[in-house]
Design a protein around this motif. Structure first.
Motif, PDB file in Angstrom:
ATOM      1  N   ILE A  59      44.786  38.478  38.969  1.00 55.96           N
ATOM      2  CA  ILE A  59      43.578  37.967  38.961  1.00 55.96           C
ATOM      3  C   ILE A  59      44.574  36.417  37.592  1.00 55.96           C
ATOM      4  O   ILE A  59      44.374  37.080  36.509  1.00 55.96           O
ATOM      5  CB  ILE A  59      42.680  38.082  39.077  1.00 55.96           C
ATOM      6  N   GLY A  60      44.029  35.122  37.867  1.00 56.65           N
ATOM      7  CA  GLY A  60      44.499  34.483  36.564  1.00 56.65           C
ATOM      8  C   GLY A  60      46.434  34.522  36.376  1.00 56.65           C
ATOM      9  O   GLY A  60      46.837  33.263  35.807  1.00 56.65           O
ATOM     10  N   LEU A 100      46.752  37.656  49.333  1.00 53.30           N
ATOM     11  CA  LEU A 100      46.345  37.707  47.573  1.00 53.30           C
ATOM     12  C   LEU A 100      45.809  35.896  48.300  1.00 53.30           C
ATOM     13  O   LEU A 100      46.212  35.366  49.004  1.00 53.30           O
ATOM     14  CB  LEU A 100      47.216  38.044  47.184  1.00 53.30           C
ATOM     15  N   SER A 101      45.463  35.783  47.315  1.00 53.31           N
ATOM     16  CA  SER A 101      44.686  34.204  47.474  1.00 53.31           C
ATOM     17  C   SER A 101      45.610  33.305  46.078  1.00 53.31           C
ATOM     18  O   SER A 101      45.388  34.225  45.062  1.00 53.31           O
ATOM     19  CB  SER A 101      42.941  33.690  47.143  1.00 53.31           C
ATOM     20  N   CYS A 107      47.119  33.112  40.861  1.00 49.67           N
ATOM     21  CA  CYS A 107      46.296  34.061  41.760  1.00 49.67           C
ATOM     22  C   CYS A 107      45.384  33.981  41.493  1.00 49.67           C
ATOM     23  O   CYS A 107      44.275  33.777  40.309  1.00 49.67           O
ATOM     24  CB  CYS A 107      46.857  35.249  41.653  1.00 49.67           C
ATOM     25  N   THR A 108      44.407  33.963  42.475  1.00 45.00           N
ATOM     26  CA  THR A 108      42.918  33.965  42.429  1.00 45.00           C
ATOM     27  C   THR A 108      41.889  35.626  42.918  1.00 45.00           C
ATOM     28  O   THR A 108      42.638  35.935  43.293  1.00 45.00           O
ATOM     29  CB  THR A 108      42.065  32.693  43.021  1.00 45.00           C
ATOM     30  N   ALA A 109      40.444  35.120  42.920  1.00 45.04           N
ATOM     31  CA  ALA A 109      39.611  36.028  42.720  1.00 45.04           C
ATOM     32  C   ALA A 109      39.089  35.761  44.376  1.00 45.04           C
ATOM     33  O   ALA A 109      38.400  36.894  44.737  1.00 45.04           O
ATOM     34  CB  ALA A 109      38.757  36.835  42.272  1.00 45.04           C
ATOM     35  N   SER A 110      39.813  35.221  44.986  1.00 51.12           N
ATOM     36  CA  SER A 110      38.486  35.047  46.581  1.00 51.12           C
ATOM     37  C   SER A 110      38.918  35.906  47.488  1.00 51.12           C
ATOM     38  O   SER A 110      38.101  36.805  48.373  1.00 51.12           O
ATOM     39  CB  SER A 110      39.429  33.815  46.518  1.00 51.12           C
ATOM     40  N   ILE A 111      40.521  36.535  47.188  1.00 48.72           N
ATOM     41  CA  ILE A 111      40.892  37.583  48.318  1.00 48.72           C
ATOM     42  C   ILE A 111      41.460  38.996  47.683  1.00 48.72           C
ATOM     43  O   ILE A 111      42.392  38.379  46.334  1.00 48.72           O
ATOM     44  CB  ILE A 111      41.413  37.501  49.026  1.00 48.72           C
ATOM     45  N   VAL A 112      41.067  40.044  47.011  1.00 47.14           N
ATOM     46  CA  VAL A 112      41.929  40.937  46.597  1.00 47.14           C
ATOM     47  C   VAL A 112      42.714  41.424  46.811  1.00 47.14           C
ATOM     48  O   VAL A 112      43.171  41.484  47.976  1.00 47.14           O
ATOM     49  CB  VAL A 112      40.845  42.063  46.585  1.00 47.14           C
ATOM     50  N   GLN A 160      39.393  32.604  54.571  1.00 47.32           N
ATOM     51  CA  GLN A 160      38.851  31.364  53.602  1.00 47.32           C
ATOM     52  C   GLN A 160      39.018  30.297  53.708  1.00 47.32           C
ATOM     53  O   GLN A 160      38.887  29.434  53.587  1.00 47.32           O
ATOM     54  CB  GLN A 160      38.076  31.810  52.390  1.00 47.32           C
ATOM     55  N   HIS A 161      40.771  30.557  54.127  1.00 43.00           N
ATOM     56  CA  HIS A 161      41.474  29.085  53.459  1.00 43.00           C
ATOM     57  C   HIS A 161      42.625  29.216  54.363  1.00 43.00           C
ATOM     58  O   HIS A 161      43.129  30.084  54.847  1.00 43.00           O
ATOM     59  CB  HIS A 161      42.082  29.298  51.907  1.00 43.00           C
TER      60      HIS A 161
END
Length: 128
Positions: free
Chosen positions: A80-81, A47-48, A28-33, A9-10
């Motif tokens: 994540i985070g 990862l995203s 780190c974000t949760a857009s891609i696990v 997506q990015h």
């Protein structure tokens, strides 16, 4: 059971983006696990995360993946985070010298070695 591949997506995080970033903290974000995916370079972590407020897809090299595991732990679902400071260094690859993304901790821990190799300076000398 087979699962469909996640759509990217990015934009991918590239060394020139990290080099130009004012704030080099990757969050780190949760857009891609975070997961291992098959690439033309073999199995790689994907990862995203955000850098300078923009979200990217990041496929780190193996050294950076290992540094992320050292920093965040082996359970990628807990990443994540989490935040890590990134940097870039020229390094030898199968395709010759390339600029690559590493964690700043890795760069700092190997800076004497990489500086000397990149500048063709001997690490030590023998005098007779």
């Amino acid at each position: 059971m087979l699962e469909k591949a996640e759509k990217i997506q990015h934009d991918f995080l590239k060394p020139e983006v990290v080099k130009a970033a004012k704030n080099k903290i990757f969050k780190c974000t949760a857009s891609i696990v975070p997961s291992i995916v098959e690439t033309k370079f073999g199995e790689k972590l994907r990862l995203s995360g955000t850098l300078d407020g923009i979200e990217y897809t990041f496929t780190p090299n193996n050294t950076t993946k290992d540094s992320l595991i050292d920093a965040f732990g082996a359970d990628e679902t807990k990443w994540i985070g989490k935040e890590v400071l990134l940097g870039t260094v020229k390094t030898m690859t199968g395709d010759g010298m390339k600029t690559a993304i590493f964690t700043q901790a890795h760069i700092d821990s190997s800076s004497d070695w990489s500086w000397n190799v990149l500048n063709c300076k001997p690490l030590f000398s023998f005098y007779y």
